[in-house]
Design a protein around this motif. Sequence first.
Motif, PDB file in Angstrom:
ATOM      1  N   GLN A 179       0.835  -1.196   0.000  1.00  0.00           N
ATOM      2  CA  GLN A 179       0.000   0.000   0.000  1.00  0.00           C
ATOM      3  C   GLN A 179       0.876   1.254   0.000  1.00  0.00           C
ATOM      4  N   HIS A 180       0.218   2.395  -0.011  1.00  0.00           N
ATOM      5  CA  HIS A 180       0.952   3.654  -0.056  1.00  0.00           C
ATOM      6  C   HIS A 180       1.329   4.133   1.345  1.00  0.00           C
ATOM      7  N   ASP A 181       2.481   4.789   1.423  1.00  0.00           N
ATOM      8  CA  ASP A 181       2.995   5.299   2.694  1.00  0.00           C
ATOM      9  C   ASP A 181       2.567   6.756   2.835  1.00  0.00           C
ATOM     10  N   THR A 182       1.383   6.979   3.369  1.00  0.00           N
ATOM     11  CA  THR A 182       0.814   8.333   3.434  1.00  0.00           C
ATOM     12  C   THR A 182       0.837   8.950   4.825  1.00  0.00           C
ATOM     13  N   THR A 183       1.191   8.173   5.834  1.00  0.00           N
ATOM     14  CA  THR A 183       1.160   8.691   7.201  1.00  0.00           C
ATOM     15  C   THR A 183       2.560   9.111   7.654  1.00  0.00           C
ATOM     16  N   VAL A 184       2.621   9.847   8.754  1.00  0.00           N
ATOM     17  CA  VAL A 184       3.909  10.313   9.271  1.00  0.00           C
ATOM     18  C   VAL A 184       4.684   9.182   9.931  1.00  0.00           C
ATOM     19  N   THR A 185       4.006   8.391  10.761  1.00  0.00           N
ATOM     20  CA  THR A 185       4.705   7.377  11.548  1.00  0.00           C
ATOM     21  C   THR A 185       4.696   5.987  10.933  1.00  0.00           C
ATOM     22  N   GLY A 186       3.857   5.738   9.948  1.00  0.00           N
ATOM     23  CA  GLY A 186       3.788   4.404   9.358  1.00  0.00           C
ATOM     24  C   GLY A 186       2.914   3.483  10.181  1.00  0.00           C
ATOM     25  N   SER A 187       3.501   2.744  11.101  1.00  0.00           N
ATOM     26  CA  SER A 187       2.735   1.838  11.955  1.00  0.00           C
ATOM     27  C   SER A 187       1.972   2.616  13.019  1.00  0.00           C
ATOM     28  N   ARG A 188       0.827   2.101  13.385  1.00  0.00           N
ATOM     29  CA  ARG A 188       0.057   2.680  14.477  1.00  0.00           C
ATOM     30  C   ARG A 188      -0.901   1.624  15.030  1.00  0.00           C
ATOM     31  N   SER A 189      -1.013   1.584  16.341  1.00  0.00           N
ATOM     32  CA  SER A 189      -1.921   0.656  17.001  1.00  0.00           C
ATOM     33  C   SER A 189      -2.832   1.456  17.912  1.00  0.00           C
ATOM     34  N   ILE A 190      -4.114   1.352  17.701  1.00  0.00           N
ATOM     35  CA  ILE A 190      -5.075   2.121  18.495  1.00  0.00           C
ATOM     36  C   ILE A 190      -6.173   1.196  19.016  1.00  0.00           C
ATOM     37  N   PRO A 191      -6.683   1.459  20.229  1.00  0.00           N
ATOM     38  CA  PRO A 191      -7.829   0.691  20.734  1.00  0.00           C
ATOM     39  C   PRO A 191      -9.099   1.173  20.048  1.00  0.00           C
ATOM     40  N   ALA A 192      -9.237   0.830  18.788  1.00  0.00           N
ATOM     41  CA  ALA A 192     -10.209   1.469  17.896  1.00  0.00           C
ATOM     42  C   ALA A 192     -11.653   1.360  18.378  1.00  0.00           C
ATOM     43  N   PHE A 193     -12.076   0.181  18.808  1.00  0.00           N
ATOM     44  CA  PHE A 193     -13.476   0.000  19.193  1.00  0.00           C
ATOM     45  C   PHE A 193     -13.811   0.788  20.458  1.00  0.00           C
ATOM     46  N   ALA A 194     -12.912   0.752  21.438  1.00  0.00           N
ATOM     47  CA  ALA A 194     -13.119   1.532  22.662  1.00  0.00           C
ATOM     48  C   ALA A 194     -13.118   3.018  22.356  1.00  0.00           C
ATOM     49  N   LEU A 195     -12.199   3.448  21.499  1.00  0.00           N
ATOM     50  CA  LEU A 195     -12.090   4.862  21.133  1.00  0.00           C
ATOM     51  C   LEU A 195     -13.338   5.334  20.394  1.00  0.00           C
TER      52      LEU A 195
END
Length: 428
Positions: free
Chosen positions: A316-332
């Motif tokens: 895929q394309h590298d469009t973000t600043v940090t690349g990898s990211r892990s978030i508690p998506a459902f809770a958030l």
Amino acid sequence: MREVTGSSPVVSTKRAKLPSILGDGYLPPPIFSNAGVFMKQLRFQLPKDLQKELTSLDVTIEAASFYQKTEKAVKRMFGYPAHHVPLSPATQYLLLMHYAAPFSNNCGDVDERGNYSMDTKDVEKKILHLYAQKFDMGDDVWGYVTSGGSESNSCGIALAFNKYPNGILYYSQAAHYSVAKSARLYPHEEIPSIGKDVMNVEVLLDKIAKNWASNRSPANIVLTHGTTKYGACDDVDAIVAFLREREIPYYIHVDAALFGGIPNNQIDAPLLQNANARGIDSVCVSLHKYVGFPDVHSVFVSTHKPCSSAIAYIGQHDTTVTGSRSIPAFALYNHIKEQLFHCPKNEYIQNVQYFENLLSAEQVPYYRAPQSNIFVFDAPNEETTKRFQLSTFTEMVNGTEQAKAHAIIFPHHGKKQMTELAQALKNN
């Protein structure tokens, strides 16, 4: 806490699954409440082999002690933008599910997915669209959940130069310090502020006009909707009107870290709305500030998508600043929906008015920007500053530096603690 009945299930000590450890019908306690009691109760709910292992760890007692101190300290934390919102049982349970689940990584672009399938991008996009709706930015938006406001501002600046590589970056000296840090990578002009942290629009427009006339340099601008110290809001409408009249190409990123999290139903609040119609290209809001999520995250949302390279390794394309990211998506996602759509309309202003009345009654001089929840006053002694965790800084008054402090009032602050602060300021 609900009583857990039945015998302890047999589980592997290598990886214990959340429901089998805690039993059917388990309801987690508030994250910051009764930590010591929670840890003791948790031991009795664990299988005996895990009880022994957990009891032998000093970190268990250390953690309980830390969270008990945090529970007390948060009641008198006035100087920094962190709203302590009690998490609903649903959000608490979703948080526990996230940290007990296998690792997920939302690497790469939010709209793309390679061979790696363990991500929460579908939920991340729902979060983006909640804020696109809140700021009236339309449905065709791009962005992602970042590690915090600094990354979001960096992303906004990078996206501006992605659109206008020959542009010049303009920002106020009162902007968040992360803006000046990112500005070092680009041609830039720091604009002085006037009064209480408001960008000097006259100086800004003069510099933009001269650079456009001499070099045809587009204007890449960072504006602030709620400055760090005073809660000032830059004049977006006056700046955009000038740029449109002169037909100067521009990109405007608005840092709305604190005020951007205030729900749209709140009365007498500094809301940011109609972003698309007002010519705003991107906005960021910190989710640990007014939104009150217990992890540090920010949402960056833009009406533009960056051009970037395709990375074969991630597909895929590298469009973000940090690349990898892990978030508690459902809770958030659940927490944001609760805050945006289920808050009483006077929740923001109620404590602000109460504290303002206290300061007036105690005859404590202060400054408060229109609709802001930030109160600026003369810095008190060190004891008061430490006790109420006040942020301190200096202000130039008639060529002389004066020590100042501020209190940021949130709905979680109790009347008792606000009264104690007002009285302490009076005594100083």
